[in-house]
Scaffold this active site. Structure first.
Site, short mmCIF file in Angstrom:
data_model
loop_
_atom_site.label_atom_id
_atom_site.label_comp_id
_atom_site.label_asym_id
_atom_site.label_seq_id
_atom_site.Cartn_x
_atom_site.Cartn_y
_atom_site.Cartn_z
N SER A 240 0.85 -1.19 0.00
CA SER A 240 0.00 0.00 0.00
C SER A 240 0.88 1.23 0.00
CB SER A 240 -0.88 -0.01 1.26
OG SER A 240 -1.49 1.23 1.50
N TYR B 24 -2.50 0.01 10.68
CA TYR B 24 -2.38 -0.28 9.25
C TYR B 24 -1.03 0.18 8.71
CZ TYR B 24 -3.87 -0.86 4.40
OH TYR B 24 -3.98 -1.27 3.08
#
Length: 260
Positions: A139, A154
């Site tokens: 990501s 995250y």
């Protein structure tokens, strides 16, 4: 997969929807045999050549079962795609209780990091036999920690997953190549984990999220799963035979703006 011909065996975690589903469909379109490991049933029929194993990526037994199904159907494992993941909903360290911090960190790291490692562990011997490869979904949160909606858990997990990719690439060479794709914002069915253990769609307001993604990256683009899937096929192709430990970053040029 590029100039590679013949059916291959592919395992995709989190392949029932989103980026994983697009990868599954792309592989099946080439005639490959694909097994999906996912805790959710797909919302539409799977393409020919794909089958689902219901399970949890945090379970060693479920990962091993998915590999066994693939070996029984395809006779080989050529490409492992570690893709299943959950979000933390922008969880902030400041003001968080120790209990909330522990619960969210453990669950996100379990799925987004340990789940990747367990999938890799389950199929590495089979991949070594075929000279296969692993491709992981990272990501923009693997490189930047603000402005992208990622919270503490995250961001930590995706940074850790980057380390996992680099370590596996070094340790498994030359028999198994290990690479990754790190998209910017992509509208999928990604779930966010709450402190009480419940999960909800991260993209609750897709249009608002779309506008924030457009504003964040220099190209002003929002990539689709279908646009991303060919990158995974490329990394599994003969054309990428000289690549390991690499990360493709279809994030609209975020590194230009952030320097990350």
């Amino acid at each position: 997969m590029g100039s590679t011909v013949g059916a291959r065996g592919v395992l995709v975690t989190g392949g029932s929807s989103g980026i994983g589903r697009a990868i599954v469909e792309s592989h099946c379109a080439l005639g490959d045999r694909v097994v999906i490991l996912d805790r959710d049933e797909p919302t539409r029929p799977l393409p020919d050549g794909a089958q689902l194993v219901l399970g949890d990526v945090t379970s060693p037994a479920d990962n091993a079962a998915a590999v066994e199904v693939l070996l029984n159907t395809a006779g080989r494992v050529d490409h492992f795609v570690g893709n299943a993941g959950i979000h933390d909903g922008g969880f902030s360290f400041t003001g968080a209780s120790s209990d909330d911090l522990m619960q969210i960190m453990r669950r996100v790291l379990d799925v987004d990091v340990i789940g990747y490692a367990l999938g890799a562990r389950a199929c590495v011997e089979s991949l070594a036999m075929t000279g296969g490869c692993m491709t992981f979904t990272l990501s923009d949160a693997s490189f930047i920690v603000s402005g992208n909606g990622a919270g503490l858990a995250y961001s930590t997990a995706k940074h850790a997953a980057l380390g996992l990719v680099r370590h596996l690439a070094a340790e498994l060479a030359p028999r198994v190549r290990v690479n990754a794709v790190a998209p910017g914002g992509v509208l999928t069915s990604l779930r966010a984990r709450a402190a009480d253990g419940s999960e909800s769609p991260f993209f609750a307001d897709p249009e608002a999220i779309r506008q924030s993604i457009v504003a964040l990256n220099p190209l002003g683009v929002v990539m689709t799963p279908e646009q991303l899937a060919p990158l995974y096929l490329f990394l599994a192709s003969d054309e990428a035979a000289g690549m390991t430990g690499e990360v493709l970053r279809p994030d609209g040029g975020l590194s230009v703006r952030t320097g990350g």
